[in-house]
Design an enzyme around this catalytic site. Structure first.
Site, PDB file in Angstrom:
ATOM      1  N   TRP A 106       0.886  -1.218  -0.042  1.00 22.93           N
ATOM      2  CA  TRP A 106      -0.132  -0.129   0.074  1.00 22.93           C
ATOM      3  C   TRP A 106       0.829   1.223  -0.130  1.00 22.93           C
ATOM      4  O   TRP A 106       0.723   2.252  -0.671  1.00 22.93           O
ATOM      5  CB  TRP A 106      -1.008  -0.021   1.270  1.00 22.93           C
ATOM      6  CG  TRP A 106      -2.009  -1.223   0.947  1.00 22.93           C
ATOM      7  CD1 TRP A 106      -2.125  -2.287   1.433  1.00 22.93           C
ATOM      8  CD2 TRP A 106      -3.028  -1.093  -0.081  1.00 22.93           C
ATOM      9  NE1 TRP A 106      -3.247  -3.058   0.998  1.00 22.93           N
ATOM     10  CE2 TRP A 106      -3.589  -2.057   0.028  1.00 22.93           C
ATOM     11  CE3 TRP A 106      -3.488  -0.135  -1.237  1.00 22.93           C
ATOM     12  CZ2 TRP A 106      -4.592  -2.719  -1.079  1.00 22.93           C
ATOM     13  CZ3 TRP A 106      -4.494  -0.535  -1.977  1.00 22.93           C
ATOM     14  CH2 TRP A 106      -5.132  -1.764  -1.926  1.00 22.93           C
ATOM     15  N   ASP A 175      -1.446   6.482   6.410  1.00 22.46           N
ATOM     16  CA  ASP A 175      -2.451   5.867   5.946  1.00 22.46           C
ATOM     17  C   ASP A 175      -2.822   4.763   7.153  1.00 22.46           C
ATOM     18  O   ASP A 175      -1.809   3.850   7.172  1.00 22.46           O
ATOM     19  CB  ASP A 175      -2.043   4.841   4.671  1.00 22.46           C
ATOM     20  CG  ASP A 175      -3.097   4.013   4.171  1.00 22.46           C
ATOM     21  OD1 ASP A 175      -4.318   3.797   4.936  1.00 22.46           O
ATOM     22  OD2 ASP A 175      -3.015   3.302   3.344  1.00 22.46           O
ATOM     23  N   LYS A 199     -12.353  -1.620   7.169  1.00 22.56           N
ATOM     24  CA  LYS A 199     -11.873  -2.743   7.915  1.00 22.56           C
ATOM     25  C   LYS A 199     -12.288  -2.699   9.290  1.00 22.56           C
ATOM     26  O   LYS A 199     -12.959  -3.690  10.148  1.00 22.56           O
ATOM     27  CB  LYS A 199     -10.412  -2.551   7.795  1.00 22.56           C
ATOM     28  CG  LYS A 199      -9.926  -2.736   6.249  1.00 22.56           C
ATOM     29  CD  LYS A 199      -8.516  -2.361   6.156  1.00 22.56           C
ATOM     30  CE  LYS A 199      -8.424  -1.985   4.661  1.00 22.56           C
ATOM     31  NZ  LYS A 199      -8.552  -3.244   3.737  1.00 22.56           N
TER      32      LYS A 199
HETATM   33  N1  PLP Z   1      -4.505   1.364   2.292  1.00 21.88           N
HETATM   34  C1  PLP Z   1      -4.299   0.251   3.011  1.00 21.88           C
HETATM   35  C2  PLP Z   1      -3.593   0.097   4.194  1.00 21.88           C
HETATM   36  C3  PLP Z   1      -5.245  -0.790   2.485  1.00 21.88           C
HETATM   37  O1  PLP Z   1      -5.491  -1.954   3.265  1.00 21.88           O
HETATM   38  C4  PLP Z   1      -6.121  -0.600   1.537  1.00 21.88           C
HETATM   39  C5  PLP Z   1      -7.316  -1.567   1.064  1.00 21.88           C
HETATM   40  O2  PLP Z   1      -7.292  -2.584   1.304  1.00 21.88           O
HETATM   41  C6  PLP Z   1      -6.137   0.633   0.958  1.00 21.88           C
HETATM   42  C7  PLP Z   1      -5.306   1.653   1.282  1.00 21.88           C
HETATM   43  C8  PLP Z   1      -6.971   1.129  -0.446  1.00 21.88           C
HETATM   44  O3  PLP Z   1      -8.320   1.260   0.044  1.00 21.88           O
HETATM   45  P1  PLP Z   1      -9.466   1.628  -1.006  1.00 21.88           P
HETATM   46  O4  PLP Z   1      -9.679   0.270  -1.599  1.00 21.88           O
HETATM   47  O5  PLP Z   1     -10.403   1.867  -0.412  1.00 21.88           O
HETATM   48  O6  PLP Z   1      -8.987   2.470  -2.214  1.00 21.88           O
END
Ligand code: PLP
Length: 369
Positions: A106, A175, A199
């Site tokens: 991520w 994040d 989550k």
């Molecule tokens: N950041 C993290 C740590 C994630 O686990 C995720 C998705 O699983 C995301 C970002 C991306 O999120 P989205 O699918 O809502 O764009």
């Protein structure tokens, strides 16, 4: 209305507290005697304003958000916020450079997104393994960076920061999609925190964004209005239609967390649940193998292999089949790492983690030859 026995260990969208779902069900057709569903309400109505404001107040209380921070509830997910961060902050310093700590999928995606808007400095050496966090004394931080970015918990690889990185005054962006409200955090240490809700705190559709006042109002000209912190914060997240139903569900989750004893209690449970599972791994004498450095093992996403560190395909397949049959759902590791991943977000109880630990022990007994 009895429900089939299952325990949902999904990495996200993930299990919600049953009490939240029951309340949403009860209010589905007629929200608090309004005669309509929250889904059918104007986002500018008095009823929805109350939901939005209460949800914000509860989040501020739960996370102890200081007054000089704005809280926004936006669309676009974590991925939308990967772009919003550089679009809003890249111009903070003349070099248009940002520091990225890449510790998994991520943060790697976020760094790639930021490259579209400025220069990205990789703070850590490149790796494909993502099993540890290099010691802070070796980090290549640029004092002239506009901001430092990291992902508090890598959902795919299971790498979690136990401490907040020290950035010597450079705004820190985090994040927290997969560990928000699982542990207390000192919000005053951050410039920006964002987290998708699906989550730990709700269902897909809404992203929480918390931004320190002095970082607002410096967006790049090309920044879309819906991602502009200034536009969204000065309109109380109502510049355009927010994901109203997702905000409502998140509000119910915040109430539930408060009723459980707040973040302190989520933190305690998270500690107990994750050590319950890691203990089975550690005591299995190599039957379950977790490649992660114990110093950065995630409490919310626990990846491991079965049979050997590379994983034994047929044992892993058997584990997943038997788990699913017993009602333990969504334990398959992310396709990029394989193996098993146990996700233990806020809605998974201590009792449920103990049940899985029991299943894992029985699986060893039946399959070790
Ligand atoms: N950041 C993290 C740590 C994630 O686990 C995720 C998705 O699983 C995301 C970002 C991306 O999120 P989205 O699918 O809502 O764009």
């Amino acid at each position: 209305d009895e429900k089939k026995f299952v325990i949902n260990f999904s990495a996200g969208p993930a299990k919600l507290p049953e009490a939240v779902l029951r309340q949403a069900q009860k209010e589905m057709l007629d929200y608090q005697d309004t005669g309509v569903s929250v889904m059918e309400m104007s986002h500018r109505s008095a009823d929805f304003s109350k939901i939005l404001n209460t949800t914000e107040q509860n989040l501020r209380e739960l996370l102890d958000v200081p007054d000089n921070y704005k809280v926004m509830f936006l669309q676009g997910g974590g991925t939308g916020q990967f772009s919003a961060v550089p679009l809003n902050l890249m111009k903070l310093k003349p070099g248009h450079t940002a520091d990225y700590l890449v510790t998994g999928t991520w943060s790697a995606k976020a760094a790639n997104e930021a490259k579209k808007y400025g220069t990205v400095n990789m703070v850590l050496p490149a790796t494909k393994k993502y099993t540890s966090i290099p010691d802070a004394s070796t980090w290549n931080l640029n004092p002239e960076a506009s901001y430092v970015y990291y992902c508090a918990n890598e959902t795919v690889h299971g790498v979690e920061f136990k401490d907040i990185p020290e950035t010597n005054g450079v705004p820190l962006v985090c994040d927290m999609s997969s560990n928000i409200l699982t542990r207390p955090v000192d919000v005053s240490k951050f410039g920006v925190i964002f987290a998708g809700a699906q989550k730990n705190i709700g269902c897909a559709g809404v992203t929480v964004v918390i931004v320190r006042d002095d970082l607002i109002g410096q967006a790049m000209d090309v920044c879309p209005s819906v991602f502009d912190y200034k536009v969204q914060s000065s309109n109380n997240s109502l510049y355009n239609t927010p994901p109203t139903y997702s905000v409502y569900i998140m509000g119910l989750v915040f109430n539930w967390i408060k009723s459980q004893g707040g973040v302190a209690s989520m933190d305690h449970n998270s500690q107990v649940k994750s050590s319950t599972i890691y203990n089975v791994v550690e005591e299995s004498d190599g039957f379950y193998c977790c490649p992660l450095d114990p110093k950065c093992r995630s409490r919310t996403n626990l990846p491991f292999r079965i049979g050997s560190i590379e994983g034994n395909d047929s044992l892993e397949k058997k584990f997943l089949e038997e788990a699913t049959k017993a009602g333990y759902l969504q334990l398959k590791g992310h396709r990029s790492v394989g193996g098993i991943r146990v996700s233990l977000y806020n809605a998974v109880s201590v009792e449920e983690a103990h049940l899985l630990a029991g299943f894992m022990r029985n699986f060893i007994a039946d399959n070790r030859h």
